[in-house]
Design an enzyme around this catalytic site. Structure first.
Site, short mmCIF file in Angstrom:
data_model
loop_
_atom_site.label_atom_id
_atom_site.label_comp_id
_atom_site.label_asym_id
_atom_site.label_seq_id
_atom_site.Cartn_x
_atom_site.Cartn_y
_atom_site.Cartn_z
N GLU A 1 -27.70 13.95 -0.91
CA GLU A 1 -27.93 12.88 0.06
C GLU A 1 -27.64 13.37 1.48
OE1 GLU A 1 -29.37 10.25 -0.72
OE2 GLU A 1 -29.09 10.12 -2.90
N ARG B 1 -28.35 -5.25 -4.81
CA ARG B 1 -29.36 -5.89 -5.67
C ARG B 1 -28.72 -6.54 -6.88
NH1 ARG B 1 -31.99 -4.14 -9.80
NH2 ARG B 1 -31.21 -2.02 -9.60
N CYS C 1 -22.60 3.37 -3.98
CA CYS C 1 -22.60 4.81 -3.67
C CYS C 1 -22.74 5.05 -2.18
CB CYS C 1 -23.72 5.52 -4.44
SG CYS C 1 -23.36 5.68 -6.18
N HIS D 1 -26.38 12.31 -5.88
CA HIS D 1 -26.77 11.40 -6.95
C HIS D 1 -27.29 12.22 -8.12
CE1 HIS D 1 -27.10 7.42 -4.66
NE2 HIS D 1 -26.51 7.11 -5.79
N1 PCA Z 1 -24.32 4.63 -8.87
C1 PCA Z 1 -24.39 3.43 -8.05
C2 PCA Z 1 -22.97 2.97 -7.92
C3 PCA Z 1 -22.17 3.76 -8.87
C4 PCA Z 1 -23.07 4.81 -9.37
O1 PCA Z 1 -22.75 5.72 -10.13
C5 PCA Z 1 -25.13 3.63 -6.73
O2 PCA Z 1 -26.02 4.50 -6.67
O3 PCA Z 1 -24.82 2.94 -5.76
#
Ligand code: PCA
Length: 211
Positions: free
Chosen positions: A80, A90, A143, A164
Site C-alpha cells: 500500500e 461498508r 486497515c 494487504h
Molecule cells: N482486513 C480489513 C480489516 C482487517 C483485515 O485484515 C481491511 O482491509 O480493512
C-alpha cells in the site's frame, strides 16, 4: 538496537481465519534477524486497533512499522502506498461500530504516503516468485485506519507501511477464490521486513496505475 513492529489482524466479517494475524505469528516464531521484532495481532475494531497501534509505537519506538491485513479477493500481495484520512465502513467492525465519513485522525492531512520503499518491496517480492503489486488504495476500513494511524504516530525517520495479503489457499472461502499458499504469505512478510530494514532508497521505476 533496531526495532520492527509487525502487526496482523484477527478474523472479521464472518471469516474464521485471517491469514495476516496467523502469518505474523509465524514470522515471529521463525525470526532470526538481528532487529528486535515486536509482534501483535490487532482487533478488527476502529478504536481498539488504532489505540493499540499508538500504544505499541509509544512503548517500543520502532524503526520500522509494518502492518498487514487481509484483502480477500485480491490476487497478489498489495504493497500500500497511500493511507487516507477517512473512515467509511461498508460493514460494522468486530465491536459493531460502523463510522461513515469520519476522519481517521482529526486535523491531520487528507492522506499520507507509506514511508517504506514500496517499489523496491514489490520488485523483491516478484523476484521471489510471489505475486505482488503496488496498491494505491488500502480502502476506508480498519486497515486503512491502522495504516494512517501508524504514519501519524511513527513519522519519518521511522519507516511505516502496510501490506494487504490475499486469502490463504488453505482457508479460502471457495476452491476457486484468489489465494496464495499460507507459506508464501509468511515469506512475503519476511521479505517486506528485510527490504524495509535496508537503508537503500526506493526505486525510481514507473509503478503507477493508469486507472
Ligand atoms: N482486513 C480489513 C480489516 C482487517 C483485515 O485484515 C481491511 O482491509 O480493512
Amino acid at each position: 538496537m533496531t526495532t520492527v513492529l509487525l502487526t496482523g489482524f484477527e478474523p472479521f466479517g464472518g471469516d474464521s481465519f485471517n491469514p495476516s494475524g496467523a502469518a505474523v505469528g509465524q514470522v515471529a516464531a521463525s525470526w532470526t534477524g538481528s532487529a528486535e521484532l515486536v509482534v501483535d495481532v490487532l482487533p478488527v475494531a476502529f478504536a481498539g486497533a488504532a489505540n493499540r497501534m499508538r500504544e505499541l509505537i509509544a512503548r517500543h519506538s520502532p524503526d520500522v512499522v509494518l502492518a498487514a491485513g487481509l484483502a480477500g479477493g485480491r490476487t497478489a500481495v498489495g504493497v500500500e502506498r497511500i493511507a487516507v484520512n477517512l473512515l467509511d465502513a461498508r460493514i460494522p467492525d468486530n465491536d459493531g461500530e460502523q463510522p461513515v465519513d469520519e476522519p481517521s485522525t482529526p486535523g491531520a492531512p487528507a492522506a499520507r504516503f507509506a514511508s517504506l520503499p514500496v517499489k523496491r518491496i514489490v520488485q523483491e517480492l516478484g523476484g521471489a516468485g510471489i505475486p505482488a503489486e503496488l496498491s494505491h488504495s488500502a480502502g476506508t476500513y480498519v486497515c486503512n485506519h491502522v495504516f494512517f494511524t501508524a504514519l501519524d504516530a511513527a513519522p519519518a525517520p521511522s519507516r511505516s507501511g502496510f501490506v494487504h495479503v490475499p486469502w490463504s489457499r488453505e482457508h479460502a472461502p471457495t476452491a476457486d477464490a484468489a489465494s496464495l499458499p499460507f507459506a508464501d504469505i509468511v515469506q512475503a512478510i519476511g521479505i517486506v521486513i528485510d527490504a524495509s530494514l535496508s537503508d537503500e532508497d526506493d526505486l525510481r521505476l514507473p509503478g503507477g496505475a493508469v486507472h
